[in-house]
Design a protein around this motif. Structure first.
Motif, PDB file in Angstrom:
ATOM      1  N   PHE A  78       0.833  -1.208   0.000  1.00 18.91           N
ATOM      2  CA  PHE A  78       0.000   0.000   0.000  1.00 18.91           C
ATOM      3  C   PHE A  78       0.870   1.263   0.000  1.00 18.91           C
ATOM      4  O   PHE A  78       0.582   2.236  -0.695  1.00 18.91           O
ATOM      5  CB  PHE A  78      -0.928   0.015   1.213  1.00 18.91           C
ATOM      6  N   GLU A  79       1.920   1.240   0.809  1.00 22.92           N
ATOM      7  CA  GLU A  79       2.802   2.409   0.900  1.00 22.92           C
ATOM      8  C   GLU A  79       3.482   2.686  -0.436  1.00 22.92           C
ATOM      9  O   GLU A  79       3.603   3.839  -0.858  1.00 22.92           O
ATOM     10  CB  GLU A  79       3.838   2.195   2.001  1.00 22.92           C
ATOM     11  N   ASN A  80       3.917   1.619  -1.105  1.00 23.36           N
ATOM     12  CA  ASN A  80       4.548   1.796  -2.418  1.00 23.36           C
ATOM     13  C   ASN A  80       3.564   2.371  -3.434  1.00 23.36           C
ATOM     14  O   ASN A  80       3.922   3.220  -4.257  1.00 23.36           O
ATOM     15  CB  ASN A  80       5.106   0.459  -2.925  1.00 23.36           C
ATOM     16  N   ASP A  81       2.311   1.901  -3.363  1.00 24.40           N
ATOM     17  CA  ASP A  81       1.293   2.351  -4.320  1.00 24.40           C
ATOM     18  C   ASP A  81       0.812   3.766  -4.026  1.00 24.40           C
ATOM     19  O   ASP A  81       0.545   4.539  -4.949  1.00 24.40           O
ATOM     20  CB  ASP A  81       0.085   1.396  -4.309  1.00 24.40           C
ATOM     21  N   LEU A  82       0.687   4.108  -2.731  1.00 22.95           N
ATOM     22  CA  LEU A  82       0.027   5.357  -2.356  1.00 22.95           C
ATOM     23  C   LEU A  82       0.978   6.468  -1.926  1.00 22.95           C
ATOM     24  O   LEU A  82       0.743   7.648  -2.223  1.00 22.95           O
ATOM     25  CB  LEU A  82      -0.969   5.097  -1.213  1.00 22.95           C
ATOM     26  N   LYS A  83       2.052   6.101  -1.231  1.00 21.77           N
ATOM     27  CA  LYS A  83       2.864   7.121  -0.564  1.00 21.77           C
ATOM     28  C   LYS A  83       4.096   7.562  -1.344  1.00 21.77           C
ATOM     29  O   LYS A  83       4.711   8.577  -0.998  1.00 21.77           O
ATOM     30  CB  LYS A  83       3.302   6.617   0.815  1.00 21.77           C
ATOM     31  N   THR A  84       4.465   6.804  -2.366  1.00 25.20           N
ATOM     32  CA  THR A  84       5.687   7.152  -3.109  1.00 25.20           C
ATOM     33  C   THR A  84       5.619   8.570  -3.664  1.00 25.20           C
ATOM     34  O   THR A  84       6.542   9.372  -3.495  1.00 25.20           O
ATOM     35  CB  THR A  84       5.914   6.146  -4.254  1.00 25.20           C
ATOM     36  N   LYS A  85       4.509   8.893  -4.323  1.00 24.86           N
ATOM     37  CA  LYS A  85       4.346  10.229  -4.902  1.00 24.86           C
ATOM     38  C   LYS A  85       4.246  11.294  -3.806  1.00 24.86           C
ATOM     39  O   LYS A  85       4.785  12.391  -3.928  1.00 24.86           O
ATOM     40  CB  LYS A  85       3.108  10.277  -5.794  1.00 24.86           C
ATOM     41  N   THR A  86       3.517  10.966  -2.739  1.00 26.07           N
ATOM     42  CA  THR A  86       3.326  11.927  -1.647  1.00 26.07           C
ATOM     43  C   THR A  86       4.658  12.320  -1.015  1.00 26.07           C
ATOM     44  O   THR A  86       4.921  13.499  -0.765  1.00 26.07           O
ATOM     45  CB  THR A  86       2.404  11.317  -0.566  1.00 26.07           C
ATOM     46  N   ARG A  87       5.493  11.325  -0.755  1.00 25.11           N
ATOM     47  CA  ARG A  87       6.764  11.585  -0.067  1.00 25.11           C
ATOM     48  C   ARG A  87       7.770  12.318  -0.948  1.00 25.11           C
ATOM     49  O   ARG A  87       8.756  12.863  -0.447  1.00 25.11           O
ATOM     50  CB  ARG A  87       7.339  10.266   0.435  1.00 25.11           C
ATOM     51  N   ALA A  88       7.506  12.324  -2.259  1.00 24.50           N
ATOM     52  CA  ALA A  88       8.413  13.008  -3.182  1.00 24.50           C
ATOM     53  C   ALA A  88       8.017  14.470  -3.412  1.00 24.50           C
ATOM     54  O   ALA A  88       8.722  15.206  -4.090  1.00 24.50           O
ATOM     55  CB  ALA A  88       8.441  12.269  -4.515  1.00 24.50           C
ATOM     56  N   ILE A  89       6.901  14.888  -2.840  1.00 29.44           N
ATOM     57  CA  ILE A  89       6.374  16.231  -3.117  1.00 29.44           C
ATOM     58  C   ILE A  89       7.285  17.323  -2.571  1.00 29.44           C
ATOM     59  O   ILE A  89       7.686  18.239  -3.261  1.00 29.44           O
ATOM     60  CB  ILE A  89       4.949  16.378  -2.561  1.00 29.44           C
ATOM     61  N   SER A  90       7.596  17.266  -1.307  1.00 32.13           N
ATOM     62  CA  SER A  90       8.447  18.281  -0.670  1.00 32.13           C
ATOM     63  C   SER A  90       8.844  17.740   0.692  1.00 32.13           C
ATOM     64  O   SER A  90       8.543  16.591   1.021  1.00 32.13           O
ATOM     65  CB  SER A  90       7.688  19.612  -0.515  1.00 32.13           C
ATOM     66  N   LEU A 523      -8.329  -3.639   5.206  1.00 31.61           N
ATOM     67  CA  LEU A 523      -8.899  -2.310   4.984  1.00 31.61           C
ATOM     68  C   LEU A 523      -8.432  -1.331   6.055  1.00 31.61           C
ATOM     69  O   LEU A 523      -8.214  -0.143   5.778  1.00 31.61           O
ATOM     70  CB  LEU A 523     -10.425  -2.386   4.951  1.00 31.61           C
ATOM     71  N   LYS A 524      -8.274  -1.831   7.279  1.00 27.87           N
ATOM     72  CA  LYS A 524      -7.763  -0.971   8.357  1.00 27.87           C
ATOM     73  C   LYS A 524      -6.324  -0.539   8.059  1.00 27.87           C
ATOM     74  O   LYS A 524      -5.943   0.608   8.298  1.00 27.87           O
ATOM     75  CB  LYS A 524      -7.827  -1.707   9.701  1.00 27.87           C
ATOM     76  N   ILE A 525      -5.533  -1.481   7.531  1.00 25.85           N
ATOM     77  CA  ILE A 525      -4.149  -1.166   7.160  1.00 25.85           C
ATOM     78  C   ILE A 525      -4.136  -0.093   6.082  1.00 25.85           C
ATOM     79  O   ILE A 525      -3.320   0.844   6.117  1.00 25.85           O
ATOM     80  CB  ILE A 525      -3.418  -2.439   6.669  1.00 25.85           C
ATOM     81  N   TYR A 526      -5.042  -0.203   5.117  1.00 22.74           N
ATOM     82  CA  TYR A 526      -5.140   0.805   4.051  1.00 22.74           C
ATOM     83  C   TYR A 526      -5.384   2.194   4.652  1.00 22.74           C
ATOM     84  O   TYR A 526      -4.721   3.165   4.292  1.00 22.74           O
ATOM     85  CB  TYR A 526      -6.274   0.437   3.099  1.00 22.74           C
ATOM     86  N   ASN A 527      -6.335   2.285   5.591  1.00 19.71           N
ATOM     87  CA  ASN A 527      -6.624   3.574   6.236  1.00 19.71           C
ATOM     88  C   ASN A 527      -5.423   4.090   7.012  1.00 19.71           C
ATOM     89  O   ASN A 527      -5.134   5.302   7.006  1.00 19.71           O
ATOM     90  CB  ASN A 527      -7.832   3.438   7.163  1.00 19.71           C
ATOM     91  N   ASP A 528      -4.708   3.184   7.685  1.00 25.03           N
ATOM     92  CA  ASP A 528      -3.499   3.593   8.411  1.00 25.03           C
ATOM     93  C   ASP A 528      -2.492   4.241   7.466  1.00 25.03           C
ATOM     94  O   ASP A 528      -1.910   5.288   7.776  1.00 25.03           O
ATOM     95  CB  ASP A 528      -2.846   2.378   9.088  1.00 25.03           C
ATOM     96  N   VAL A 529      -2.290   3.608   6.313  1.00 26.18           N
ATOM     97  CA  VAL A 529      -1.312   4.119   5.345  1.00 26.18           C
ATOM     98  C   VAL A 529      -1.726   5.490   4.834  1.00 26.18           C
ATOM     99  O   VAL A 529      -0.905   6.403   4.704  1.00 26.18           O
ATOM    100  CB  VAL A 529      -1.136   3.122   4.177  1.00 26.18           C
ATOM    101  N   VAL A 530      -3.005   5.660   4.558  1.00 27.57           N
ATOM    102  CA  VAL A 530      -3.505   6.944   4.060  1.00 27.57           C
ATOM    103  C   VAL A 530      -3.292   8.053   5.090  1.00 27.57           C
ATOM    104  O   VAL A 530      -2.900   9.174   4.749  1.00 27.57           O
ATOM    105  CB  VAL A 530      -5.002   6.832   3.688  1.00 27.57           C
TER     106      VAL A 530
END
Length: 533
Positions: A78-90, A523-530
């Motif tokens: 989930f982190e690879n799919d969702l957070k990669t772009k977010t963490r690259a923002i600034s 699904l709980k893990i998904y919410n945690d990642v978000v």
């Protein structure tokens, strides 16, 4: 003393009495279990047993460790799919900056980010989500919101114009579905979910008081929006889900009738449903509601600003509104096909008695007399202002135009999909949704994954496995491109033996074979990642 008690149990009469009491307790327990099982639906029994088994298995240390290891792997995915772009923002902020950034710096960052993120919906490749998006309309809504960005409807004495806008939004929306019934009233809400929750709350309070119901029940189709599950979870209402008609995907009215009991407060229906886009047989459900003196809610969140205009345009629209005597409440989303910004909806009631059951009133609070019409206390006057601006700016003329364009686009896409080998349209594309399943060995989730690689974001559903596109203003003149990409995606799946191994195809393939317990943990893990950094 202890010896005397022990010797007492060796007395034949006492021993017989104890055995008789134990037998009675066993019989009572078996009877209670039988009654419980008898009153539960098949889905409730299946849910209870599967989750109980899952909870017991998790008590085994080896199984628990294995499951937790899988959760860790899933979280990383989930982190690879969702957070990669977010963490690259600034720079990631975990605390307030020591010194505030300049307005210019903040605006510059936001402009660059939103320009990239808006491109996908500007290309018309997102199912639903963005319902209008025309720049001139968007600018008007943003301007209206800006004028009232600090206003709060909680203080109508300070912002009387916001009170005017809100009451007129309710009246204009009611005029679309009231059929001239002057008792129809309602309130604005933050969205379809809150509208549905409040409608259920109103029916619970009204019918429980009227019939002295202690254990309220609500009946809906398995296709009903998850907001119903939320409402029943919040309010302790027993939710009875009945099957759809396997051919039409509409709620099975015979099963609804069988499920009605002395505890029933409401039947829930959709016009149309979100997954397959079908309009439930609301006329038949209205007859049941009248016969058994219970409520009937019509979830018209998707159809509220399409169906009334489709009817005026001469399309074949089944009766779905307050013209039916059994309909007691409706929900219509102004932030969908009302083309307002996200965060606005309207819930309507047949009578003011029902609307008053929605209110929250507390006369003994130490902070003073307190009441709100909806769940929130403070609300955004800006959202109400821009919603009013949307309705007034477009007027009936533009709603008719957009409705015709959307319905014609929907039918064109449905006809095109029906000609693609490997796909089958279900639900007949009654309104704005084209839903399809895979046939002849085609995995429909794998097709959706292939479409994602072409820039499309379609919606995946389950029970049955299907995918849909919800047509909006953004899809007008995009139908041919969609169909061409869909044909190519089906052929790509047909020729790719590994197409079912990743993406949605893998996720839905896995979850369909698991009980609800472990899927809910995912699904709980998904919410945690978000929510986490």
């Amino acid at each position: 003393y202890i010896i005397d008690i022990i010797s007492l149990f060796h007395n034949k009469k006492i021993e017989k009495l104890v055995n008789d009491l134990v037998d009675i307790l066993i019989v009572i327990t078996i009877y209670q279990i039988f009654i419980k099982l008898y009153t539960l639906t098949y889905s409730e029994i299946k849910y209870t047993i599967s989750n109980s088994v899952f909870n017991y298995i998790k008590l085994i240390p080896y199984v628990n460790n294995l499951f937790n290891n899988e959760l860790v792997k899933t979280k990383k995915t989930f982190e690879n799919d969702l957070k990669t772009k977010t963490r690259a923002i600034s720079q990631t902020l975990t605390a307030l900056p020591a010194k505030g950034k300049s307005s210019e710096e903040i605006v510059s960052l936001m402009k660059s980010l939103i320009h990239k993120e808006n491109q996908i919906w500007l290309d018309g490749k997102i199912s639903g989500a963005i319902y209008h998006g025309i720049e001139s309309h968007q600018q008007l809504l943003n301007q209206a919101f800006g004028f009232y960005s600090i206003s709060n409807p909680l203080h109508p004495d300070i912002w009387p114009s916001v009170m005017k806008y809100e009451s007129e939004i309710i009246a204009m929306t009611a005029s679309l579905v009231s059929n001239g019934l002057d008792t129809v009233c309602g309130s604005t809400t933050s969205g379809g979910t809150e509208s549905i929750i409040l409608a259920i709350k109103s029916h619970r309070d009204y019918y429980c008081k009227k019939y002295n119901i202690k254990h309220p029940e609500l009946i809906c189709s398995i296709s009903a929006h998850a907001a119903v599950d939320k409402a029943c979870d919040l309010m302790g209402i027993r939710l009875i889900k009945v099957a759809m008609n396997p051919n039409t995907y509409k709620v099975n009215t015979k099963l609804v009738k069988q499920a009605i009991s002395s505890n029933t407060i409401m039947i829930y229906s959709s016009a149309p449903s979100y997954p397959q886009g079908v309009i439930d047989p609301i006329s038949e459900l209205s007859q049941l509601a009248v016969r058994f003196n219970i409520g009937l809610h019509v979830d018209c969140c998707l159809g509220g600003f399409i169906l009334p205009f489709a009817k005026k345009l001469g399309y074949n629209v089944p009766v779905f509104d307050f013209s039916l005597p059994g309909v007691t409440s409706m929900s219509l989303d102004t932030h969908k096909y009302g083309y307002a910004l996200k965060g606005t909806s309207v819930v309507l009631y047949r009578t003011n008695e029902l609307r008053q059951s929605q209110y929250f009133c507390y006369s003994d609070w130490s902070g003073g007399l307190y009441t709100t019409p909806t769940i929130a206390g403070s609300r955004s006057g800006g959202l109400i202002a821009q919603c009013w601006a949307s309705l007034v700016a477009l007027g009936e003329e533009n709603y008719l135009k957009y409705t015709k364009d959307i319905l014609d686009t929907t039918r064109y896409i449905a006809e095109g999909v029906s000609r693609i080998p490997g796909l089958k349209v279900i639900g007949n594309a009654e309104v704005m949704i084209v839903c399809f399943v895979g046939v002849d060995g085609i995995n429909v989730y794998a097709v959706s994954d292939k479409m994602s690689k072409k820039g499309w974001q379609l919606n995946s559903h389950q029970h049955p496995a299907c995918v849909h596109i919800c047509c909006t203003v953004c899809h007008i003149n995009k139908a041919d491109e969609l169909l061409a990409d869909l044909r190519e995606s089906v052929e790509a799946v047909r020729s790719d033996p590994l197409a079912n191994k990743g993406g949605n195809a893998a996720i839905y393939g896995m979850t369909s074979s698991l009980p609800n317990g472990p899927v809910n943990e995912l699904l709980k893990i998904y919410n945690d990642v978000v929510l986490d950094i």
